[in-house]
Design an enzyme around this catalytic site. Structure first.
Site, PDB file in Angstrom:
ATOM      1  N   ASP A 162       0.731  -1.309  -0.054  1.00  0.00           N
ATOM      2  CA  ASP A 162       0.074  -0.023   0.004  1.00  0.00           C
ATOM      3  C   ASP A 162       0.934   1.311   0.072  1.00  0.00           C
ATOM      4  O   ASP A 162       0.381   2.381   0.620  1.00  0.00           O
ATOM      5  CB  ASP A 162      -1.102  -0.174   1.255  1.00  0.00           C
ATOM      6  CG  ASP A 162      -1.932  -1.093   1.160  1.00  0.00           C
ATOM      7  OD1 ASP A 162      -2.252  -1.681   0.126  1.00  0.00           O
ATOM      8  OD2 ASP A 162      -2.068  -1.546   2.307  1.00  0.00           O
ATOM      9  N   LYS A 206       1.814   2.074  -5.066  1.00  0.00           N
ATOM     10  CA  LYS A 206       2.265   1.597  -6.529  1.00  0.00           C
ATOM     11  C   LYS A 206       1.509   1.916  -7.509  1.00  0.00           C
ATOM     12  O   LYS A 206       1.976   1.945  -8.511  1.00  0.00           O
ATOM     13  CB  LYS A 206       2.611   0.081  -6.171  1.00  0.00           C
ATOM     14  CG  LYS A 206       3.607  -0.447  -5.168  1.00  0.00           C
ATOM     15  CD  LYS A 206       3.945  -1.891  -5.018  1.00  0.00           C
ATOM     16  CE  LYS A 206       2.500  -2.590  -4.355  1.00  0.00           C
ATOM     17  NZ  LYS A 206       2.261  -2.168  -3.002  1.00  0.00           N
ATOM     18  N   GLY A 260      -4.518  -4.367  -3.619  1.00  0.00           N
ATOM     19  CA  GLY A 260      -5.352  -3.655  -4.010  1.00  0.00           C
ATOM     20  C   GLY A 260      -4.713  -2.204  -4.276  1.00  0.00           C
ATOM     21  O   GLY A 260      -4.092  -1.688  -3.461  1.00  0.00           O
ATOM     22  N   HIS A 261      -5.024  -1.818  -5.615  1.00  0.00           N
ATOM     23  CA  HIS A 261      -4.110  -0.630  -6.127  1.00  0.00           C
ATOM     24  C   HIS A 261      -4.869   0.478  -6.381  1.00  0.00           C
ATOM     25  O   HIS A 261      -5.919   0.308  -7.196  1.00  0.00           O
ATOM     26  CB  HIS A 261      -3.038  -0.933  -7.248  1.00  0.00           C
ATOM     27  CG  HIS A 261      -2.221  -1.954  -6.959  1.00  0.00           C
ATOM     28  ND1 HIS A 261      -1.470  -2.668  -7.928  1.00  0.00           N
ATOM     29  CD2 HIS A 261      -1.725  -2.659  -5.724  1.00  0.00           C
ATOM     30  CE1 HIS A 261      -0.714  -3.597  -7.372  1.00  0.00           C
ATOM     31  NE2 HIS A 261      -1.028  -3.565  -6.068  1.00  0.00           N
ATOM     32  N   GLN A 312       2.244  -6.324  -3.407  1.00  0.00           N
ATOM     33  CA  GLN A 312       2.542  -6.313  -1.908  1.00  0.00           C
ATOM     34  C   GLN A 312       3.938  -5.358  -1.806  1.00  0.00           C
ATOM     35  O   GLN A 312       4.004  -4.542  -2.512  1.00  0.00           O
ATOM     36  CB  GLN A 312       2.917  -7.548  -1.436  1.00  0.00           C
ATOM     37  CG  GLN A 312       1.480  -8.491  -1.382  1.00  0.00           C
ATOM     38  CD  GLN A 312       1.006  -8.750  -2.711  1.00  0.00           C
ATOM     39  OE1 GLN A 312       1.514  -9.367  -3.423  1.00  0.00           O
ATOM     40  NE2 GLN A 312      -0.347  -8.690  -2.958  1.00  0.00           N
TER      41      GLN A 312
HETATM   42  P1  GDP Z   1      -0.669   0.231  -3.671  1.00  0.00           P
HETATM   43  O1  GDP Z   1      -1.436  -0.950  -3.176  1.00  0.00           O
HETATM   44  O2  GDP Z   1       0.765   0.357  -3.240  1.00  0.00           O
HETATM   45  O3  GDP Z   1      -1.072   0.396  -4.809  1.00  0.00           O
HETATM   46  O4  GDP Z   1      -1.252   1.324  -2.601  1.00  0.00           O
HETATM   47  P2  GDP Z   1      -2.850   1.570  -2.348  1.00  0.00           P
HETATM   48  O5  GDP Z   1      -3.576   2.042  -3.580  1.00  0.00           O
HETATM   49  O6  GDP Z   1      -3.559   0.420  -1.778  1.00  0.00           O
HETATM   50  O7  GDP Z   1      -2.969   2.700  -1.023  1.00  0.00           O
HETATM   51  C1  GDP Z   1      -2.295   3.639  -1.454  1.00  0.00           C
HETATM   52  C2  GDP Z   1      -3.214   4.957  -0.912  1.00  0.00           C
HETATM   53  O8  GDP Z   1      -2.433   6.076  -0.919  1.00  0.00           O
HETATM   54  C3  GDP Z   1      -4.446   4.845  -2.091  1.00  0.00           C
HETATM   55  O9  GDP Z   1      -5.482   5.542  -1.270  1.00  0.00           O
HETATM   56  C4  GDP Z   1      -3.812   6.013  -3.102  1.00  0.00           C
HETATM   57  O10 GDP Z   1      -4.905   6.841  -3.603  1.00  0.00           O
HETATM   58  C5  GDP Z   1      -3.187   7.003  -1.989  1.00  0.00           C
HETATM   59  N1  GDP Z   1      -2.063   7.768  -2.582  1.00  0.00           N
HETATM   60  C6  GDP Z   1      -1.183   7.394  -3.521  1.00  0.00           C
HETATM   61  N2  GDP Z   1       0.056   8.343  -3.496  1.00  0.00           N
HETATM   62  C7  GDP Z   1      -0.508   9.327  -2.624  1.00  0.00           C
HETATM   63  C8  GDP Z   1      -0.245  10.686  -2.366  1.00  0.00           C
HETATM   64  O11 GDP Z   1       1.017  11.218  -2.717  1.00  0.00           O
HETATM   65  N3  GDP Z   1      -0.843  11.395  -1.412  1.00  0.00           N
HETATM   66  C9  GDP Z   1      -1.948  10.934  -1.050  1.00  0.00           C
HETATM   67  N4  GDP Z   1      -2.784  11.895  -0.464  1.00  0.00           N
HETATM   68  N5  GDP Z   1      -2.536   9.877  -1.456  1.00  0.00           N
HETATM   69  C10 GDP Z   1      -1.760   9.021  -2.030  1.00  0.00           C
HETATM   70  P1  IMO Z   2      -0.651  -4.272  -2.048  1.00  0.00           P
HETATM   71  O1  IMO Z   2      -0.384  -4.895  -3.567  1.00  0.00           O
HETATM   72  C1  IMO Z   2      -0.852  -4.576   2.113  1.00  0.00           C
HETATM   73  C2  IMO Z   2      -0.609  -8.750   3.772  1.00  0.00           C
HETATM   74  C3  IMO Z   2      -1.852  -9.071   4.418  1.00  0.00           C
HETATM   75  C4  IMO Z   2      -1.229  -9.986   5.450  1.00  0.00           C
HETATM   76  C5  IMO Z   2      -0.216 -10.698   4.757  1.00  0.00           C
HETATM   77  C6  IMO Z   2      -0.623 -12.064   4.096  1.00  0.00           C
HETATM   78  O2  IMO Z   2      -2.046  -3.667  -2.498  1.00  0.00           O
HETATM   79  O3  IMO Z   2       0.317  -3.336  -1.498  1.00  0.00           O
HETATM   80  P2  IMO Z   2      -2.132 -13.067   2.244  1.00  0.00           P
HETATM   81  O4  IMO Z   2      -3.523 -12.596   1.840  1.00  0.00           O
HETATM   82  O5  IMO Z   2      -1.244 -12.222   1.196  1.00  0.00           O
HETATM   83  O6  IMO Z   2      -1.775 -14.287   2.461  1.00  0.00           O
HETATM   84  O7  IMO Z   2      -1.837 -11.929   3.544  1.00  0.00           O
HETATM   85  O8  IMO Z   2       0.279  -9.813   3.697  1.00  0.00           O
HETATM   86  N1  IMO Z   2      -0.963  -8.128   2.356  1.00  0.00           N
HETATM   87  C7  IMO Z   2      -0.864  -6.890   2.041  1.00  0.00           C
HETATM   88  N2  IMO Z   2      -0.827  -5.630   2.883  1.00  0.00           N
HETATM   89  N3  IMO Z   2      -0.979  -4.533   0.585  1.00  0.00           N
HETATM   90  C8  IMO Z   2      -1.208  -5.783   0.036  1.00  0.00           C
HETATM   91  O9  IMO Z   2      -0.924  -5.590  -1.368  1.00  0.00           O
HETATM   92  C9  IMO Z   2      -0.938  -6.893   0.494  1.00  0.00           C
HETATM   93  N4  IMO Z   2      -1.226  -8.163   0.074  1.00  0.00           N
HETATM   94  C10 IMO Z   2      -1.083  -8.929   1.175  1.00  0.00           C
HETATM   95  O10 IMO Z   2      -2.685  -8.168   5.241  1.00  0.00           O
HETATM   96  O11 IMO Z   2      -0.601  -9.414   6.419  1.00  0.00           O
HETATM   97 MG    MG Z   3      -2.731  -1.647  -1.872  1.00  0.00          MG
END
Ligand code: GDP
Ligand code: IMO
Ligand code: MG
Length: 424
Positions: free
Chosen positions: A13, A16, A40-41, A224
């Protein structure tokens, strides 16, 4: 742009999806090589919010070739739901822009049930998985009794393979008091999704290698984060794939020389979902993120993320092993209103200063963070578009973290929108 991989440097999270989306403009092919719909991106573009789980974020650009590689574990039903949701938001998805490797292992209904049952059985030692069946599917792959997409396209072959696998799987399910599956039932459950995905399923190796030979630009989307990596993460509180840049090679079938740039994505602070060590965790900071800023809730499970200060013991290790050539620091704006900002620069374990993360599980429980404190900047960075326009204290904070990570900064995120990205 050189062929690049975007890899998360923390516990996932990091942002990416947003970085991949931003870079896709200059790419021809975008590849996912590991993980499953545990990811979840979130991408915000043109005022619309998109959430991607299995499909590379590059799909939002329409004409780019997206590939789900052999290293991914694929839940067919989850993928069809994802496609339908994106299509309802106007995203164009066809066999021309989304290819799925026929070597990808398939997440089947009993994998998800086993994932959930094993978590329950772990009690207070649970990993906090996403319950998407990821661990059990990768375990089958390593046990050499998994099923790949190519195995499921012929009904007779599929029924025989599933029936063989179910002999053991049903015994496992029975141990947890769960109902038994039949091969016919399993196949019936996924058949409509497989039918829908059929035009996309192919051997992605010729496609990727032809693209490389033709000089097309390839972008790898990591899922991840590095500390969830099966080898280098905070084992056993990890996921079941190689989340490092190395994983992209085996998970796509492209050779190491096909990646020139490694872009490491890191939040300006740290978050983690699920259980496991988190040395710089800070409950006040978590409350601030959730209650005052209303952010840091998971895109896949909706769980509140644990929050804390940036940990450069972890960051430096991540940069080293992934071979990070450029840092993308995201969510700088999350620190805008802080009076002071802490950076964890080392761990004290039994009175000894450590600047590398430990391998021993119990050492994590005894590690005490050593912080440096920097002044905040107390103003919004959300409208900043250049390095120079950032407040002086924000630049000082970023420069210090880059120094500790021994890596240069290439991008800074100051908001969730595609446009809120500073190129340094
Ligand atoms: P990922 O799994 O690495 O793609 O990240 P996620 O999408 O799960 O979580 C990142 C969160 O931060 C999401 O809600 C994005 O919309 C948000 N986000 C990403 N870059 C920025 C930033 O520079 N500022 C803010 N406020 N939110 C951001
Ligand atoms: P993105 O791509 C954050 C975490 C789960 C748990 C551990 C193992 O959005 O960054 P799993 O279901 O993979 O066996 O769970 O890994 N986890 C993540 N945490 N972002 C993710 O993906 C994750 N994918 C798995 O919360 O701690
Ligand atoms: Mg994510």
């Amino acid at each position: 742009m050189a062929n690049s991989i975007v890899v998360g440097l923390q516990w996932g999270d990091e942002g990416k999806g947003k970085v991949v989306d931003f870079l896709t403009e200059e790419a021809d092919v975008v590849v996912r090589a590991q993980g499953g719909n545990n990811a979840g991106h979130t991408v915000i573009a043109n005022g619309e919010k998109y959430i991607l789980h299995l499909i590379p974020s590059g799909i939002l650009w329409g004409e780019k070739q997206c590939v789900i590689g052999n290293g991914v574990v694929l839940d067919p039903i989850g993928l069809v739901t994802e496609i339908e949701k994106l299509e309802s938001q106007g995203v164009k998805i066809s066999a021309d822009n989304l290819a799925i490797s026929n070597r990808a292992h398939v997440v089947l209904p009993y994998h998800k049930e086993l994932d959930e049952a094993r978590e329950l059985a772990r009690g207070d030692k649970k990993i906090g998985t996403t319950k998407r069946g990821i661990g059990p599917t990768y375990a089958d792959k390593a046990n050499r009794n998994g099923l790949r997409l190519a195995d499921l396209l012929n009904k007779e072959v599929a029924l025989e393979l599933i029936a063989t696998r179910l002999k053991d799987a049903n015994e496992d399910l029975a141990k947890y008091g769960l109902s038994q599956f039949t091969a016919e039932g399993v196949l019936e459950n996924i058949a409509p999704a497989l039918e829908r995905l059929k035009p996309h399923i192919k051997d992605t190796i010729p496609l990727l290698h032809d693209a490389r030979k033709a000089g097309q630009t390839i972008l790898f989307e990591g899922a991840q984060g590095f500390f969830l990596d099966i080898d280098f993460g905070t084992y056993p509180f990890v996921t079941s794939s190689s989340t490092s840049s190395g994983g992209a090679v085996s998970g796509s079938g492209l050779p190491p020389q096909s990646i020139q740039e490694v872009i490491g994505v890191c939040k300006a602070y740290t978050t983690r979902v699920g259980s496991g060590p988190f040395i710089s965790e800070n409950n006040d900071f978590s409350d601030y993120m959730h209650n005052e800023l209303g952010r840091e809730f998971g895109a896949t499970t909706g769980r509140a993320r644990r929050c804390g200060w940036l940990d450069t013991v972890l960051l430096k290790f991540s940069c080293l092993i992934n071979g990070v050539t450029k840092l993308a620091i995201t969510n700088l704006d999350g620190l805008d209103e802080r009076e002071t900002i802490d950076i964890c620069v080392a761990y004290d374990i039994d009175g000894v200063r450590h600047t590398y993360p430990p391998a021993e599980r119990d050492a994590w429980n005894r590690a005490i963070p050593i912080y440096e404190t920097l002044p905040g900047w107390k103003c919004s960075t959300e409208e900043c578009t250049t390095w120079e326009s950032l407040p002086e204290n924000a630049r000082a904070y970023l420069s210090r973290l880059a120094e500790l990570a021994e890596t240069n900064i290439g991008f800074v995120g100051v908001g969730p929108d595609r446009k809120q990205t500073i190129v340094v």
